[in-house]
Design an enzyme around this catalytic site. Structure first.
Site, mmCIF file in Angstrom:
data_model
loop_
_atom_site.group_PDB
_atom_site.id
_atom_site.type_symbol
_atom_site.label_atom_id
_atom_site.label_comp_id
_atom_site.label_asym_id
_atom_site.label_seq_id
_atom_site.Cartn_x
_atom_site.Cartn_y
_atom_site.Cartn_z
ATOM 1 N N HIS A 1 0.865 -1.391 0.059
ATOM 2 C CA HIS A 1 0.192 0.029 0.111
ATOM 3 C C HIS A 1 0.868 1.365 -0.053
ATOM 4 O O HIS A 1 0.210 2.311 0.310
ATOM 5 C CB HIS A 1 -0.990 0.020 1.192
ATOM 6 C CG HIS A 1 -2.114 -1.109 1.255
ATOM 7 N ND1 HIS A 1 -2.932 -1.235 2.187
ATOM 8 C CD2 HIS A 1 -2.614 -1.799 0.220
ATOM 9 C CE1 HIS A 1 -3.931 -2.300 1.822
ATOM 10 N NE2 HIS A 1 -3.472 -2.345 0.334
ATOM 11 N N THR B 1 -4.485 -7.548 10.891
ATOM 12 C CA THR B 1 -5.250 -6.992 9.866
ATOM 13 C C THR B 1 -6.865 -7.457 9.731
ATOM 14 O O THR B 1 -7.179 -8.742 10.194
ATOM 15 C CB THR B 1 -4.851 -7.395 8.291
ATOM 16 O OG1 THR B 1 -5.720 -6.869 7.468
ATOM 17 C CG2 THR B 1 -4.699 -8.726 8.188
HETATM 18 P P1 OAD Z 1 -7.629 -2.250 10.407
HETATM 19 O O1 OAD Z 1 -7.625 -0.969 11.290
HETATM 20 O O2 OAD Z 1 -8.760 -2.478 9.750
HETATM 21 O O3 OAD Z 1 -7.500 -3.598 11.372
HETATM 22 C C1 OAD Z 1 -6.512 -3.719 12.448
HETATM 23 C C2 OAD Z 1 -6.472 -5.130 13.033
HETATM 24 O O4 OAD Z 1 -5.450 -5.282 13.892
HETATM 25 C C3 OAD Z 1 -7.833 -5.357 13.656
HETATM 26 O O5 OAD Z 1 -8.361 -6.431 13.396
HETATM 27 C C4 OAD Z 1 -7.358 -5.586 15.095
HETATM 28 O O6 OAD Z 1 -8.339 -6.365 15.908
HETATM 29 C C5 OAD Z 1 -6.109 -5.977 15.006
HETATM 30 N N1 OAD Z 1 -5.116 -5.481 16.153
HETATM 31 C C6 OAD Z 1 -5.095 -4.261 16.702
HETATM 32 N N2 OAD Z 1 -4.189 -4.297 17.790
HETATM 33 C C7 OAD Z 1 -3.648 -5.492 17.406
HETATM 34 C C8 OAD Z 1 -2.416 -6.079 18.262
HETATM 35 N N3 OAD Z 1 -1.541 -5.440 19.095
HETATM 36 N N4 OAD Z 1 -1.935 -7.194 17.775
HETATM 37 C C9 OAD Z 1 -2.696 -7.962 16.815
HETATM 38 N N5 OAD Z 1 -3.757 -7.648 16.199
HETATM 39 C C10 OAD Z 1 -4.025 -6.316 16.462
HETATM 40 O O7 OAD Z 1 -6.290 -2.375 9.342
HETATM 41 P P2 OAD Z 1 -5.824 -3.208 8.377
HETATM 42 O O8 OAD Z 1 -6.471 -4.493 8.104
HETATM 43 O O9 OAD Z 1 -4.326 -3.228 8.068
HETATM 44 O O10 OAD Z 1 -5.282 0.825 3.258
HETATM 45 O O11 OAD Z 1 -6.264 -2.011 7.177
HETATM 46 C C11 OAD Z 1 -6.218 -2.468 5.856
HETATM 47 C C12 OAD Z 1 -5.995 -1.151 4.768
HETATM 48 O O12 OAD Z 1 -7.152 -0.421 5.286
HETATM 49 C C13 OAD Z 1 -4.909 -0.453 5.234
HETATM 50 O O13 OAD Z 1 -3.625 -0.685 4.785
HETATM 51 C C14 OAD Z 1 -5.379 0.921 4.716
HETATM 52 C C15 OAD Z 1 -6.580 0.983 5.167
HETATM 53 O O14 OAD Z 1 -7.676 1.755 4.410
HETATM 54 C C16 OAD Z 1 -4.775 1.972 2.773
HETATM 55 O O15 OAD Z 1 -4.336 2.984 3.126
HETATM 56 C C17 OAD Z 1 -4.837 1.739 1.124
#
Ligand code: OAD
Length: 237
Positions: free
Chosen positions: A110, A178
């Protein structure tokens, strides 16, 4: 059983950096630090209000000066350096904490906050300062074409051909922090699962939109659970 020369593909998301102090994306209000996602993370939003989008990413870029890799980032760098088999780390994160921890076989699908791109000449350059509509391109000298080197909604993630090839030969797919709602990354587990005997592990604080596709679930913070998992994998050598 995971063999000591297994081919490993790892996908990380915002939860990976949460314990370093980088906020995750999907809060309960559906906003991204007070903004609608389409306003700050789409080509249309940038065309409508480039100054807002620059301010948004300038703040996030500057915030990187105040965070450090956590024990999870360090564990993945150790796994890469000590693992005998093939290894690829794919991150959706635009921070640079994986590389600061020492990871090298790394794809930022990304994009990267600490890079900028000129839409005029196409040059990609490292960038640690603020960007603005009036910023001059260091490569071609033109003003007005500079943007964050970030993949916005509606744009293609980087290096998908390399990622798909690695997924198709993976023996272990590990998915960390994620929410599994943004494609194509959310579809990686399904691709890896098509390979016979590929083992799929999800590490998260909670179950996600894609949890059912995994064989093993590690519930807990990445900074605590990853060092333990890496120890377990390296013990097989
Ligand atoms: P999200 O904010 O959607 O999800 C974060 C995930 O991490 C959730 O499922 C939480 O439960 C988990 N989480 C939080 N703290 C944690 C920890 N300490 N250990 C393990 N897990 C934990 O973020 P992403 O899935 O990365 O795209 O989002 C995907 C994309 O959406 C991003 O890259 C971005 C966004 O829009 C772009 O900017 C193109």
């Amino acid at each position: 059983m995971i063999q000591p020369d297994a081919s490993i593909v790892i996908l990380t998301g915002a939860g990976m950096s949460a314990e370093s102090g980088v906020p995750t994306f999907r809060g309960v209000d559906g906003l991204w630090e007070g903004h609608r996602i389409e306003d700050v993370a789409s080509p249309g939003g940038f065309a409508r209000d480039p100054d807002l989008v620059h301010r948004f990413y300038n703040l996030r870029r500057a915030a990187l000066n105040h965070v450090e890799p956590n024990a999870g980032h360090l564990a993945l760098a150790r796994l890469e350096s000590e693992w005998r088999g093939r290894f690829l780390l794919v991150t959706q994160n635009v921070d640079d904490l994986h590389e600061r921890a020492g990871s090298e076989k790394l794809i930022h699908m990304h994009g990267e906050l600490r890079k900028a791109r000129c839409e005029g000449c196409g040059a990609v350059m490292s960038w640690t300062q603020d960007l603005a509509s009036g910023t001059r391109c260091r490569a071609c000298g033109e003003i007005g074409g500079m943007r964050p080197h970030i993949v916005w909604f509606g744009e293609f993630p980087f290096e998908m051909d390399v990622i798909l090839a690695a997924l198709k030969r993976a023996d272990l797919f590990l998915c960390i922090g994620t929410s599994g709602v943004v494609y194509p990354a959310a579809g990686f587990a399904q691709i890896a699962a098509e390979r016979p005997n590929c083992h799929l592990i999800e590490m998260n604080l909670e179950s996600t939109a894609i949890s059912r596709q995994f064989h093993e679930h590690i519930v807990g913070p990445a900074a605590i659970e990853l060092p333990k998992l890496v120890e377990r994998l390296l013990a097989k050598r």
